[in-house]
Design a protein around this motif. Structure first.
Motif, PDB file in Angstrom:
ATOM      1  N   TYR A 141      -7.737   4.938  -2.047  1.00 52.67           N
ATOM      2  CA  TYR A 141      -7.060   3.844  -2.758  1.00 52.67           C
ATOM      3  C   TYR A 141      -5.566   4.135  -2.956  1.00 52.67           C
ATOM      4  O   TYR A 141      -4.740   3.220  -2.935  1.00 52.67           O
ATOM      5  N   ILE A 142      -5.237   5.408  -3.129  1.00 48.37           N
ATOM      6  CA  ILE A 142      -3.810   5.776  -3.196  1.00 48.37           C
ATOM      7  C   ILE A 142      -3.162   5.543  -1.836  1.00 48.37           C
ATOM      8  O   ILE A 142      -2.007   5.093  -1.745  1.00 48.37           O
ATOM      9  N   GLN A 143      -3.910   5.829  -0.763  1.00 48.40           N
ATOM     10  CA  GLN A 143      -3.412   5.560   0.585  1.00 48.40           C
ATOM     11  C   GLN A 143      -3.120   4.069   0.779  1.00 48.40           C
ATOM     12  O   GLN A 143      -2.086   3.691   1.342  1.00 48.40           O
ATOM     13  N   LEU A 144      -4.017   3.206   0.297  1.00 49.76           N
ATOM     14  CA  LEU A 144      -3.796   1.761   0.381  1.00 49.76           C
ATOM     15  C   LEU A 144      -2.498   1.370  -0.313  1.00 49.76           C
ATOM     16  O   LEU A 144      -1.718   0.559   0.206  1.00 49.76           O
ATOM     17  N   LEU A 145      -2.268   1.953  -1.485  1.00 49.47           N
ATOM     18  CA  LEU A 145      -1.046   1.659  -2.243  1.00 49.47           C
ATOM     19  C   LEU A 145       0.193   2.102  -1.471  1.00 49.47           C
ATOM     20  O   LEU A 145       1.171   1.353  -1.358  1.00 49.47           O
TER      21      LEU A 145
END
Length: 377
Positions: A141-145
């Motif tokens: 999810y941090i990667q998505l951000l």
């Protein structure tokens, strides 16, 4: 408020089906243009990852297929495909801009997805994989951000290149990029909000629904806006040289910013309402006379504001008109010769050459694409 799990599953099934169809369409699309073909293959891989992500989520949510007696977690491997999704789309955009891909950047972008996959395979039969899943979920999810910021920065860069006349951008493709940048945050914002507020099973269902709606929307965009496949057209060196090395301009004929704005409004209304450019022998003298401005002012306007000569600008407008006919499906009732004449060109040869120059694509290839997709009305 209680939400029936079947609602989540139904939306997920719709998203999985749409993403799979999108992947198949992109994979089977015939194109003789190498760069376009490679770009579509990257998009196809992206949609395959979306399909696998949702499909594994569905399987992991069904109790009888959840392998509760085995340590394997299907939801962990759904995160693997989730981690491949955004790098593929980002690389797709970079490829369209640069027309090439380098090995090192690819390895950097795929380092985390490959690492997550490797961890999953090493711990395939380890009960601790459930503990690892929580950490990996945060990373994904941090990667998505982070990739959302990358996409936003690249989108701004594209607009800057367009303003500098170094890149032609199809309006449909630009709308797709804007749509993608706007909708992508809905993949990670719900997760972070619920994590901050306190995560629960009910929250997990809401997150699944939000993610499925986003994936469904992205997949449907392929069918609602098929013209985004014909997107970025980098100008050749000769075209860029012609754009910047403008002819000597009579300074007495230059207009100020307000005059340029009014002239743009005049030209837009004139072409939209009367469509004189659809006449084969339309000239700059005719336009100047009917707009009550000098030909020199028009020439300066087109060079300074559009980076094109009058003839190039008119041919560009003719191509845009022909694209609208093709995209509406009306081309099925016309021959290529009639389409060329209807768009203001002398014959089909001139039309095909101009179409290639201003879009980067073969006219027949472009037409065959839209004939396979129902028109939007």
């Amino acid at each position: 408020m209680q939400i029936n799990i079947s609602l989540s599953t139904l939306v997920q099934l719709m998203a999985a089906t749409a993403s799979l169809i999108a992947a198949l369409v992109l994979t089977s699309y015939p194109s003789n243009i190498k760069d376009q073909k490679y770009a579509m293959r990257l998009l196809s891989l992206m949609f395959i990852c979306l399909f696998c992500w949702i499909a594994l989520d569905i399987l992991s949510s069904i109790e009888k297929l959840n392998f509760s007696s085995s340590p394997i977690k299907l939801s962990f491997f759904s995160l693997v495909f989730m981690s491949f999704f955004v790098p593929l789309h980002y690389i797709h955009i970079i490829f369209l801009i640069n027309k090439r891909l380098e090995l090192l950047p690819i390895l950097i972008h795929f380092a985390m997805p490959i690492s997550i996959f490797t961890i999953g395979m090493i711990n395939f039969n380890d009960p601790k994989i459930a503990t690892l899943e929580a950490t990996v979920m945060w990373l994904v999810y941090i990667q998505l951000l982070l990739y959302w910021f990358f996409e936003l920065r690249t989108g701004l860069k594209i607009l800057c290149l367009k303003k500098q006349k170094r890149l032609r951008i199809h309006k449909g493709w630009l709308k797709w990029v804007k749509f993608y940048i706007i909708i992508l945050p809905f993949l990670f914002i719900p997760f972070f909000l619920f994590k901050v507020a306190g995560y629960s099973t009910q929250d997990a269902i809401l997150i699944d629904i939000a993610e499925s709606i986003v994936i469904l929307s992205i997949s449907l965009a392929l069918f609602l806006r098929p013209d985004f496949l014909f997107g970025l057209i980098p100008l050749s060196f000769e075209q860029r040289k012609k754009t910047y090395l403008n002819p000597v301009i009579n300074t007495n004929s230059r207009l100020n910013a307000d005059q340029y704005k009014r002239l743009l409004e005049q030209i837009t209304l004139y072409l939209d309402e009367l469509k004189p450019h659809l006449e084969e022998h339309f000239s700059i003298e005719q336009m100047a006379k009917e707009l009550k401005v000098s030909t020199k002012e028009l020439e300066n306007y087109f060079w300074e504001q559009e980076g094109l000569s009058f003839e190039e600008y008119i041919n560009q407008q003719r191509i845009i008109y022909s694209q609208a006919i093709i995209q509406k499906g009306a081309i099925s009732k016309l021959t290529l010769d009639i389409l060329a004449k209807k768009s203001g060109f002398k014959n089909r040869i001139v039309f095909i050459n101009c179409f290639k120059e201003f879009t980067g694509y073969n006219a027949l290839d472009y037409i065959s694409h839209f004939l396979k997709i129902p028109s939007n009305k």
